[in-house]
Design an enzyme around this catalytic site. Structure first.
Site, PDB file in Angstrom:
ATOM      1  N   ALA A 195      69.988  64.089  28.397  1.00  0.00           N
ATOM      2  CA  ALA A 195      68.961  65.069  29.366  1.00  0.00           C
ATOM      3  C   ALA A 195      68.645  64.809  30.519  1.00  0.00           C
ATOM      4  O   ALA A 195      68.810  65.872  31.514  1.00  0.00           O
ATOM      5  CB  ALA A 195      67.584  65.046  29.009  1.00  0.00           C
TER       6      ALA A 195
ATOM      7  N   LYS B  27      77.356  67.024  18.912  1.00  0.00           N
ATOM      8  CA  LYS B  27      77.973  66.538  18.781  1.00  0.00           C
ATOM      9  C   LYS B  27      77.108  64.943  18.117  1.00  0.00           C
ATOM     10  O   LYS B  27      76.620  64.688  19.546  1.00  0.00           O
ATOM     11  CB  LYS B  27      79.832  66.643  18.692  1.00  0.00           C
ATOM     12  CG  LYS B  27      79.943  65.509  20.229  1.00  0.00           C
ATOM     13  CD  LYS B  27      81.667  65.584  20.478  1.00  0.00           C
ATOM     14  CE  LYS B  27      81.533  63.984  21.788  1.00  0.00           C
ATOM     15  NZ  LYS B  27      81.917  63.120  20.969  1.00  0.00           N
TER      16      LYS B  27
ATOM     17  N   HIS C 186      81.512  70.057  24.583  1.00  0.00           N
ATOM     18  CA  HIS C 186      81.394  70.228  26.194  1.00  0.00           C
ATOM     19  C   HIS C 186      82.320  70.399  27.191  1.00  0.00           C
ATOM     20  O   HIS C 186      82.995  71.073  28.031  1.00  0.00           O
ATOM     21  CB  HIS C 186      81.003  69.502  27.263  1.00  0.00           C
ATOM     22  CG  HIS C 186      80.492  67.863  26.793  1.00  0.00           C
ATOM     23  ND1 HIS C 186      81.045  66.633  25.849  1.00  0.00           N
ATOM     24  CD2 HIS C 186      82.128  67.444  27.833  1.00  0.00           C
ATOM     25  CE1 HIS C 186      81.977  65.634  26.777  1.00  0.00           C
ATOM     26  NE2 HIS C 186      82.637  65.848  27.689  1.00  0.00           N
ATOM     27  N   TYR C 187      83.723  69.774  26.085  1.00  0.00           N
ATOM     28  CA  TYR C 187      84.882  69.791  26.538  1.00  0.00           C
ATOM     29  C   TYR C 187      85.667  71.199  26.765  1.00  0.00           C
ATOM     30  O   TYR C 187      86.395  71.848  27.039  1.00  0.00           O
ATOM     31  CB  TYR C 187      86.170  68.975  26.049  1.00  0.00           C
ATOM     32  CG  TYR C 187      86.284  67.970  26.573  1.00  0.00           C
ATOM     33  CD1 TYR C 187      85.348  66.972  26.474  1.00  0.00           C
ATOM     34  CD2 TYR C 187      87.735  67.734  27.257  1.00  0.00           C
ATOM     35  CE1 TYR C 187      85.795  65.762  28.014  1.00  0.00           C
ATOM     36  CE2 TYR C 187      87.938  66.398  28.084  1.00  0.00           C
ATOM     37  CZ  TYR C 187      87.288  65.899  27.990  1.00  0.00           C
ATOM     38  OH  TYR C 187      87.314  64.812  28.597  1.00  0.00           O
TER      39      TYR C 187
ATOM     40  N   GLY D  56      83.714  74.021  27.680  1.00  0.00           N
ATOM     41  CA  GLY D  56      83.132  74.355  29.123  1.00  0.00           C
ATOM     42  C   GLY D  56      83.774  73.943  30.023  1.00  0.00           C
ATOM     43  O   GLY D  56      83.929  74.022  31.303  1.00  0.00           O
TER      44      GLY D  56
ATOM     45  N   ASP E 268      85.526  60.463  17.986  1.00  0.00           N
ATOM     46  CA  ASP E 268      84.250  60.785  18.810  1.00  0.00           C
ATOM     47  C   ASP E 268      85.464  61.710  19.825  1.00  0.00           C
ATOM     48  O   ASP E 268      84.513  62.199  21.038  1.00  0.00           O
ATOM     49  CB  ASP E 268      83.763  59.188  19.304  1.00  0.00           C
ATOM     50  CG  ASP E 268      83.244  59.527  20.892  1.00  0.00           C
ATOM     51  OD1 ASP E 268      82.104  60.173  20.816  1.00  0.00           O
ATOM     52  OD2 ASP E 268      83.353  58.789  21.890  1.00  0.00           O
TER      53      ASP E 268
ATOM     54  N   HIS F  85      87.390  67.389  20.432  1.00  0.00           N
ATOM     55  CA  HIS F  85      87.460  67.411  21.935  1.00  0.00           C
ATOM     56  C   HIS F  85      88.896  68.097  21.827  1.00  0.00           C
ATOM     57  O   HIS F  85      89.496  69.015  22.466  1.00  0.00           O
ATOM     58  CB  HIS F  85      87.349  66.797  22.941  1.00  0.00           C
ATOM     59  CG  HIS F  85      85.923  65.931  23.248  1.00  0.00           C
ATOM     60  ND1 HIS F  85      85.138  67.043  23.207  1.00  0.00           N
ATOM     61  CD2 HIS F  85      85.613  65.127  23.901  1.00  0.00           C
ATOM     62  CE1 HIS F  85      83.749  66.589  22.994  1.00  0.00           C
ATOM     63  NE2 HIS F  85      84.345  64.922  24.059  1.00  0.00           N
TER      64      HIS F  85
END
Length: 596
Positions: free
Chosen positions: A119, A250, A280-281, A283, A337, A342
């Protein structure tokens, strides 16, 4: 702007009007305006929890009845042209709806787990960047929620230390920060307390006033408390007259069974269209550009098949280890992970067939087809490794099990390489090589496409016995120092016939002066706008776990020992043998590796 809020119309929700983009807030159904949500490729109000009475044109709230059968299309409204009523298009209708409601809607973003690293380092900075670029709706507020006791002022102080402004717009930075922080608030509560979430709901309502309330919850928390939070937020803090959406980070389980259980749990309180599973990958700028590169350039699409491509490499490497944060990593390992999410998501985007449109469901349908076409992973096509301590240049680097948060007898892989195959007409026989690792010699994420040798190459004599030197290679570097470059063969100027391998390159820092937005900025904006193209659908997740779960179980049941490799090295030797098995040489290990 570095991040434009004006999207390609075909890429966003239907009728990408400027007014709707600015507001990002579809209104609830009413006699004035009806909101249409996507569901399985058709327009439906099911996901929003609204049932439309087509005759009366009124919206009746029925949050428990979300079946597609109960979503009906109302009679088309009309407009008056030259005194005569005529039907208006859906796009015109949605534009009218957005314009009429833009000032009556609000969006409340709640960051659950607001005191955590994710965050502080990613989510709040991304939200500020969106505000800085004028991409957030006019009426918005941001709430932090966590167990830690904190005041609004303390949250603002914590957040302010992580905020930065765009390089090209620093002149009003402090003013923008101040305005943004005034929109940030905090509420302390337990993650499993409906009463605490009810209190949060009251605070949200105070800021929303009489406006239509749309609420986005970002779960920046460990997966074992996802369901507690979703249950409490759904029952006590969801919107009563707008949309409610939840972003889930994730890991989405550890295997097929735990992932399916998590999905079932989420769907007790949410419908699929409310769940935004973030990777997030997806994006990242170069990953999003992948489909643009392929589908909008004639030079590439005809080559995108087994006929011309010899192999594809998906490479992820970090030049640091766990560094005291091995507790989480040890329970998952590098395959869960990085590879299962990803890299596999990038593979699906790379290999998919041409979708019928840029709509989210059309793209995700094609990705699922790729994942379901993949050959089951075999243990002999996988190499795992674990970094060990190493001394270099007088500096000693600790091994993985030297980390105090990691068990001394841990077999968790910090490196993995795998050869995957897609059993379809386009990719039959083409090896897709994945490689991911920690504590390697460099930090890098890239896609490397090695093309086949030129048949009957007239100049093969100029390359000697190493024909790989004559192979064209397309490299898409995702991070760092984003770039796209193509390796070609070229004659060196002079009287002789000497050939050289050169790069045609698009180096982003040199070509574009604007700062590239962080992936979280793009994904948060998409979630606010209801754009699901870069988020993972439940059947995508199921297909991904079905591919990796048997392998993971076999590794754990056999207690397969990882091959040790020195900290800062190029990884286990076994990875080179795996590539050689399929007549492939890892492209990132070449002495000719391009550096901008």
């Amino acid at each position: 702007m570095a991040l434009s809020c004006m999207r390609c119309p075909a890429a966003g929700p239907a009728a990408a009007a400027v007014a709707r983009r600015g507001a990002g807030l579809p209104p609830p159904p009413s006699s004035l305006a009806l909101s249409f949500a996507r569901y399985s490729g058709r327009r439906s109000t099911a996901a929003a929890g609204w049932r439309i009475e087509a005759v009366a044109g009124k919206g009746v709230k029925d949050p428990m009845d979300t079946s597609v059968e109960n979503a009906v299309t109302p009679a088309a409204p009309s407009k008056v042209e030259n005194g005569t009523p005529s039907a208006i298009t859906l796009e015109e209708f949605e534009d009218l709806s957005a314009l009429s409601k833009s000032d009556e809607s609000s969006v409340s973003i709640t960051v659950v787990g607001a005191s955590g690293d994710l965050a502080k380092k990613k989510i709040f900075p991304a939200l500020f960047a969106l505000y800085y670029e004028d991409c957030l709706p006019k009426h918005f507020s941001i709430f932090g929620y966590a167990r830690s006791k904190m005041t609004d002022a303390e949250l603002r102080d914590m957040v302010s230390k992580t905020l930065t402004c765009r390089i090209d717009k620093r002149e009003n930075c402090s003013e923008k920060m101040e305005e943004f922080l005034k929109r940030c608030f905090y509420h302390s509560g337990q993650y499993d307390s409906e009463e605490d979430f009810a209190e949060l709901g009251k605070k949200l309502k105070q800021h929303e006033g009489s406006k239509v309330s749309n609420r986005l919850f970002y779960l920046s928390i460990p997966p074992n408390i996802f369901l507690d939070v979703v249950k409490c937020a759904s029952k006590s803090a969801s919107s009563v007259n707008g949309w409610t959406r939840v972003i889930v980070e994730k890991p989405f389980g550890r295997d097929s069974e735990s992932s399916a259980a998590l999905t079932r749990g989420l769907k007790q309180y949410l419908v699929e269209d409310q769940i935004f599973r973030i990777d997030h990958y997806l994006g990242k700028e170069l990953v999003e550009n992948l489909s643009v590169l392929r589908f909008s350039n004639l030079v590439f699409e005809p080559l995108w098949s087994r006929q011309y491509i010899r192999n594809v490499q998906l490479i992820f490497s970090e030049d640091f280890g766990t560094e005291g944060r091995g507790g989480y990593f040890d329970s998952y390992g590098i395959i869960r992970d990085i590879m299962q999410n990803h890299l596999l998501q990038i593979l699906a985007l790379f290999a998919m067939e041409t979708p019928i449109s840029l709509e989210a469901e059309d793209i995700r349908n094609e990705k699922v087809k790729v994942l379901r076409s993949m050959k089951p992973l075999q243990l002999e096509d996988v190499v795992i490794g674990q970094y060990k301590g190493h001394t270099k240049g007088g500096t000693t680097y600790p091994g993985y099990t030297d980390d105090k948060t990691v068990p001394k007898d841990s077999l968790a892989p910090t490196f993995a390489a795998a050869a995957l195959f897609i059993n379809n007409a386009r990719w039959d026989g083409v090896p897709f090589l994945m490689k991911a690792g920690k504590a390697l010699h460099t930090k890098r994420a890239e896609i490397r496409v090695q093309f086949r040798h030129v048949p009957g190459n007239l100049y093969k004599g100029c390359f000697g016995t190493d024909l790989d030197r004559a192979t064209n290679e397309l490299v898409i570097r995702v991070q760092p120092d984003e770039a796209i470059y193509l390796k070609i063969n070229n004659k060196i100027p002079g009287l002789g016939m000497r050939l050289d391998r050169s790069n045609l390159n698009l180096h982003y820092a040199a070509r574009y002066s604007k700062e590239i937005p962080d992936a979280y900025e793009r994904l948060l904006l998409d979630a606010i706008e209801g754009e699901r193209r870069l988020f993972i659908r439940s059947d995508e997740l199921d297909a991904a776990w079905e591919l990796f779960t048997p392998l993971l179980k076999e590794l754990e049941q056999k207690r397969t020992a990882p091959e040790l490799y020195p900290y800062g090295s190029r990884g286990p030797v076994g990875a080179h043998y795996l590539a050689a098995k399929y007549n492939v040489r890892w492209g990132d290990l070449s002495s000719e590796h391009y550096k901008a």
